[in-house]
Design a protein around this motif. Structure first.
Motif, PDB file in Angstrom:
ATOM      1  N   ALA A 191       0.846  -1.195   0.000  1.00 29.35           N
ATOM      2  CA  ALA A 191       0.000   0.000   0.000  1.00 29.35           C
ATOM      3  C   ALA A 191       0.880   1.244   0.000  1.00 29.35           C
ATOM      4  O   ALA A 191       1.978   1.234   0.568  1.00 29.35           O
ATOM      5  N   PRO A 192       0.405   2.340  -0.619  1.00 26.70           N
ATOM      6  CA  PRO A 192       1.221   3.557  -0.734  1.00 26.70           C
ATOM      7  C   PRO A 192       1.778   4.068   0.594  1.00 26.70           C
ATOM      8  O   PRO A 192       2.935   4.493   0.661  1.00 26.70           O
ATOM      9  N   LEU A 193       0.982   4.032   1.655  1.00 28.56           N
ATOM     10  CA  LEU A 193       1.451   4.527   2.953  1.00 28.56           C
ATOM     11  C   LEU A 193       2.606   3.678   3.470  1.00 28.56           C
ATOM     12  O   LEU A 193       3.584   4.192   4.029  1.00 28.56           O
ATOM     13  N   LEU A 194       2.517   2.382   3.255  1.00 26.41           N
ATOM     14  CA  LEU A 194       3.572   1.475   3.693  1.00 26.41           C
ATOM     15  C   LEU A 194       4.830   1.664   2.848  1.00 26.41           C
ATOM     16  O   LEU A 194       5.952   1.575   3.355  1.00 26.41           O
ATOM     17  N   VAL A 195       4.645   1.948   1.564  1.00 30.14           N
ATOM     18  CA  VAL A 195       5.792   2.228   0.690  1.00 30.14           C
ATOM     19  C   VAL A 195       6.564   3.421   1.225  1.00 30.14           C
ATOM     20  O   VAL A 195       7.800   3.405   1.308  1.00 30.14           O
ATOM     21  N   LEU A 238      10.505   3.399   2.432  1.00 33.61           N
ATOM     22  CA  LEU A 238      11.492   4.280   1.808  1.00 33.61           C
ATOM     23  C   LEU A 238      12.111   5.232   2.822  1.00 33.61           C
ATOM     24  O   LEU A 238      13.311   5.523   2.757  1.00 33.61           O
ATOM     25  N   GLN A 239      11.323   5.703   3.768  1.00 30.48           N
ATOM     26  CA  GLN A 239      11.875   6.555   4.828  1.00 30.48           C
ATOM     27  C   GLN A 239      12.888   5.787   5.667  1.00 30.48           C
ATOM     28  O   GLN A 239      13.933   6.326   6.070  1.00 30.48           O
ATOM     29  N   THR A 240      12.601   4.515   5.907  1.00 30.51           N
ATOM     30  CA  THR A 240      13.537   3.683   6.662  1.00 30.51           C
ATOM     31  C   THR A 240      14.816   3.449   5.868  1.00 30.51           C
ATOM     32  O   THR A 240      15.914   3.426   6.436  1.00 30.51           O
ATOM     33  N   LEU A 241      14.697   3.296   4.557  1.00 30.31           N
ATOM     34  CA  LEU A 241      15.894   3.149   3.725  1.00 30.31           C
ATOM     35  C   LEU A 241      16.769   4.391   3.806  1.00 30.31           C
ATOM     36  O   LEU A 241      18.004   4.290   3.831  1.00 30.31           O
ATOM     37  N   ARG A 242      16.152   5.554   3.866  1.00 29.01           N
ATOM     38  CA  ARG A 242      16.933   6.788   4.020  1.00 29.01           C
ATOM     39  C   ARG A 242      17.682   6.768   5.352  1.00 29.01           C
ATOM     40  O   ARG A 242      18.858   7.156   5.423  1.00 29.01           O
ATOM     41  N   GLU A 243      17.026   6.296   6.396  1.00 25.73           N
ATOM     42  CA  GLU A 243      17.664   6.200   7.711  1.00 25.73           C
ATOM     43  C   GLU A 243      18.820   5.196   7.686  1.00 25.73           C
ATOM     44  O   GLU A 243      19.882   5.433   8.262  1.00 25.73           O
TER      45      GLU A 243
END
Length: 239
Positions: free
Chosen positions: A168-172, A176-181
């Protein structure tokens, strides 16, 4: 030399060449997006970096080491881990057991414990469900587990193949925010992603593959502004 460099890389499946001499440079600390339609050669590129597919020509260098000559388990030990398309968690094992499998390159129990604590901090739901069978997790939770399992080897480069697929878009956005972290913690990331807009907003640079060839490479802002890329991958406009 770049941190990771693909030089004139060629890959064949049988007699059919599917990667036609591509050149890709990844500097330490980068997030690199590899974009393209289905069949462009994106997944094959990642599999070849990982050592799961052997090139028919060219080279792959990581910190000056010619890793295209190495078996996959050696490449993991050197510091490159892959999160495969479709997650591929072990459904009959618990979350904790799946994560433990990712730490096979380390014998340092203290380091393993520290890494596990970091992953539970990144993905608190995995801590809550550590004794739950992986096959009973949602798709998003399985993706988090697949990323966590790869991180257990404390990679210097993390390869991700379609992490947003089926989510789902919210989970995406959360993934992605976690990948930035994860990138900010010092892990270089190479990302294959159909969601080109989201990938380019995350990445520093991008490569566009078409039928096994790199046809465009540039920094992310330039790719987002590129009319060709907009028309082919961003729905014809800028968000």
């Amino acid at each position: 030399m770049a941190f990771l460099e693909l030089a004139d890389l060629r890959v064949k499946y049988g007699n059919i060449e599917v990667i036609h001499g591509i050149n890709v440079r990844v500097e330490e600390g980068d997030i690199i997006a590899i974009l393209g339609a289905n069949g462009a050669g994106k997944s094959t590129t990642l599999l070849t970096i990982s050592g799961l597919v052997k090139p028919s020509g060219g080279s792959i260098s990581f910190r000056d080491a010619p890793i295209h000559r190495f078996p996959a388990h050696t490449i993991v030990k050197l510091g490159i881990a892959q999160v495969p398309e479709g997650r591929r968690v072990f459904g009959t094992l618990t979350v904790r057991e799946n994560l433990n499998l990712g730490s096979f390159v380390s014998k340092d129990k203290q380091a393993i414990s520290k890494t596990l604590a970091w992953i539970y901090e990144l993905f608190p739901i995995l801590s809550e469900r550590r004794e739950q069978l992986a096959g009973t997790l949602s798709g998003g939770e399985q993706q988090m587990l697949a990323i966590g399992r790869a991180l257990m080897s404390r990679p210097k480069i993390l390869l991700l193949d379609e992490p947003s697929l089926g989510l789902a878009p919210l989970l995406v956005m959360t993934i992605l925010q976690t990948l930035r972290e994860i990138n900010r913690s010092g892990v270089t990331i190479v990302l294959v992603e159909q969601n080109a807009r989201a990938a380019l907003k995350l990445a520093h640079r991008g490569y566009v593959l078409e039928l096994g060839n790199v046809v465009i490479e540039d920094d992310s802002a330039a790719l987002i502004a590129n009319a060709e890329v907009q028309a082919a991958y961003l729905g014809g406009g800028i968000a």
